[in-house]
Design an enzyme around this catalytic site. Structure first.
Site, mmCIF file in Angstrom:
data_model
loop_
_atom_site.group_PDB
_atom_site.id
_atom_site.type_symbol
_atom_site.label_atom_id
_atom_site.label_comp_id
_atom_site.label_asym_id
_atom_site.label_seq_id
_atom_site.Cartn_x
_atom_site.Cartn_y
_atom_site.Cartn_z
ATOM 1 N N GLU A 169 18.682 -0.172 -3.982
ATOM 2 C CA GLU A 169 17.533 0.670 -4.314
ATOM 3 C C GLU A 169 16.402 0.266 -3.392
ATOM 4 O O GLU A 169 16.179 -0.930 -3.160
ATOM 5 C CB GLU A 169 17.105 0.481 -5.778
ATOM 6 C CG GLU A 169 15.822 1.214 -6.154
ATOM 7 C CD GLU A 169 15.356 0.907 -7.582
ATOM 8 O OE1 GLU A 169 16.228 0.801 -8.480
ATOM 9 O OE2 GLU A 169 14.140 0.749 -7.796
ATOM 10 N N GLU A 174 5.504 1.179 -5.570
ATOM 11 C CA GLU A 174 5.393 1.167 -7.025
ATOM 12 C C GLU A 174 4.074 0.495 -7.386
ATOM 13 O O GLU A 174 3.593 -0.384 -6.667
ATOM 14 C CB GLU A 174 6.514 0.371 -7.673
ATOM 15 C CG GLU A 174 7.872 1.011 -7.640
ATOM 16 C CD GLU A 174 8.880 0.181 -8.420
ATOM 17 O OE1 GLU A 174 9.332 0.627 -9.476
ATOM 18 O OE2 GLU A 174 9.191 -0.927 -7.955
#
Length: 350
Positions: A169, A174
């Protein structure tokens, strides 16, 4: 910003930081008009009046994202809409019920539902935009508030090395709880302003691991202004940028993929795996979950909703050098943090 990024930067004086073609510190600036350019191969400027479904798909579920998140993801205009040249993803506090499992999970059954206390949206390009290597740019303004978890990230399309996270991933950006009281020991008494760039890899959960770092700057205001979040990915190396400041690098010496064959034998994938296969983009705004609820002011502020992540554009570039490993256009700074990553454990022999 010019789509042929690096050539327009060549004339910048060596006493300045480059902007518009990644960021290179003064000591390593090299002016070369013959160097390859980043060529635009995919984009969404959100210039229409509705989401372009030839480029994006909605995920519709209340599965919790594997992180015990509190939202249901819907395909409603209330949660994701295009207008005035931007995409707006809105998290709303409202009771809602939907499928209990991820859309493409073997356990997905539309009639098996669960209720949540928020709604939001999660968009992906899977099957409509899938890439191995390149430069990915997303210009966005992020939401503030305890429990807000905006994310710009990538997942593998084929899961060549098995389930999450053995196939990897890539988190381009974020952030959690922006604008709340920070728990950053270097910024005591200030508000949370960090964004994070991270890789997940290793074995299928619970044998997954991750490594990454965060970015912040005195003039960086992610909830008040649009900022450019970018990632450059070539074979064996991934780099993170904010407003063309190269702040982090990870290499294949610090990641790995281990998996079991059909007959149960453990193997370690070779080379740059798992980051040597096609990935697709995701944009979402989660509410709560294990990470945001356990840092900063803790939990979820249930009083101040809705919250929004606003995206100006998404652009994907390929290096015009046409190298199979994606190299030739990278822009690097010696000031960027070299994230050491995690070394693989010994393979089980049973």
């Amino acid at each position: 910003m010019d789509y042929k990024k690096c050539s327009v930067c060549a004339a910048v004086a060596a006493t300045q930081l480059l902007s518009g073609c990644g960021t290179t510190d003064q000591a390593s600036i090299s002016v070369d008009d013959s160097s390859p350019d980043w060529q635009l191969i995919w984009q969404d400027e959100f210039s229409g009046q509705q989401l372009d479904l030839t480029k994006w798909s909605f995920e519709v579920n209340c599965a919790g994202g594997g992180n015990n998140e509190r939202q249901c993801y819907t395909n409603r205009a209330e949660n994701a809409a295009v207008a005035n040249g931007v995409l707006t993803i809105t998290a709303i506090k409202e009771n809602f019920a939907g499928p209990a499992a991820q859309d493409d999970s073997p356990d997905y059954h539309p009639e098996l539902t669960v209720s949540r206390e928020f709604t939001s949206a999660r968009l992906r390009t899977k099957g409509k935009g899938d890439w191995t290597y390149g430069r990915f740019e997303i210009r966005a303004k992020l939401p503030s508030g305890q429990g807000c978890w905006p994310a710009i990230w990538m997942l593998p399309t084929e899961w060549r090395y098995g389930g999450w996270a053995s196939s990897g991933e890539i988190d381009i950006m974020e952030a959690v709880n922006l604008g709340t009281i920070t728990d950053d020991v270097t910024a005591v008494g200030q508000t949370e302003q960090r964004v994070h760039g991270t890789l997940h890899y290793g074995r299928q959960a619970p044998g997954n691991v991750y490594s990454g770092t965060s970015y912040k700057a005195n003039d960086f205001k992610p909830t008040e202004q649009f900022h450019l979040y970018a990632l450059e990915w070539e074979k064996g190396e991934i780099r993170w940028y904010v407003d063309d400041v190269h702040y982090a690098t990870q290499t294949e010496q610090g990641w790995y993929s281990q998996f079991q064959t059909a007959d149960g034998v453990w193997q370690q994938a070779k080379g740059a795996a798992p980051f040597d296969q096609s990935f697709h983009l995701l944009l979402n705004l989660a509410v709560g979950g294990h990470w945001p609820e356990n840092v900063n002011e803790k939990g979820v502020d249930v009083e101040h909703w809705p919250r929004q992540m606003v995206v100006d554009y998404v652009r994907v570039y390929q290096c015009s050098a046409q190298t199979a490993d994606g190299t030739g256009c990278g822009t690097k700074s010696s000031m960027a943090k070299q994230v050491s990553g995690i070394q693989p454990p010994a393979l089980p022999t049973f």
